[in-house]
Design a protein around this motif. Sequence first.
Motif: not given
Length: 180
Positions: A139-166
């Motif tokens: 989905r190159k029509d979507i900015g990589l910052e958008v993608i990364i930030n959204e999935y990092v926030e999803i990881a943070r919601a499920f787990f916390g900082e360690t997994e979000a950083r990973f």
Amino acid sequence: MSEHDSGAAPQPTSLKAVIEHLNSKETETRSLSNKDKRARTVARLVLVQALYQMEITGTGVETVVKEFTDFRFDGDLEGEPMAAADEAFFAEGARAIVKEQGIIDPLIINRLASGWRIERLDTTVRAILRAGTWELKYRKDIGLEVIINEYVEIARAFFGETEARFVNGALDGIAADVRK
């Protein structure tokens, strides 16, 4: 690297908080309305949930897409109406991730520590990385910052900082590999 490297971002405690946090930022492409951005965020959360469900239960993609479309989108996710999800984006992602898993998984594996197998990752983390990798690669029509930030926030919601950083580090590396 994305903005989450600083560790200064607030730590949402629920999926609803993730949706609110992500939608308070200018994260999605400018061509989407606020309503469409919110629908895309919910679709990403639901996509991770569906990938998790498929792996845990062994249910096929078409069955899960139909289940979510016919039954789950009428419900809610921690008070957030599922009908707000971008159902087409969700279905496209679920089908594509299953179809392209032979390409997606090696991209993830290349970013794991030496000796780590993808099977050692938590099932939810695998789902988050697969969804994020699909978007980065296909989905190159979507900015990589958008993608990364959204999935990092999803990881943070499920787990916390360690997994979000990973997740942040892995997706940053995958982005460098696929968005040259």
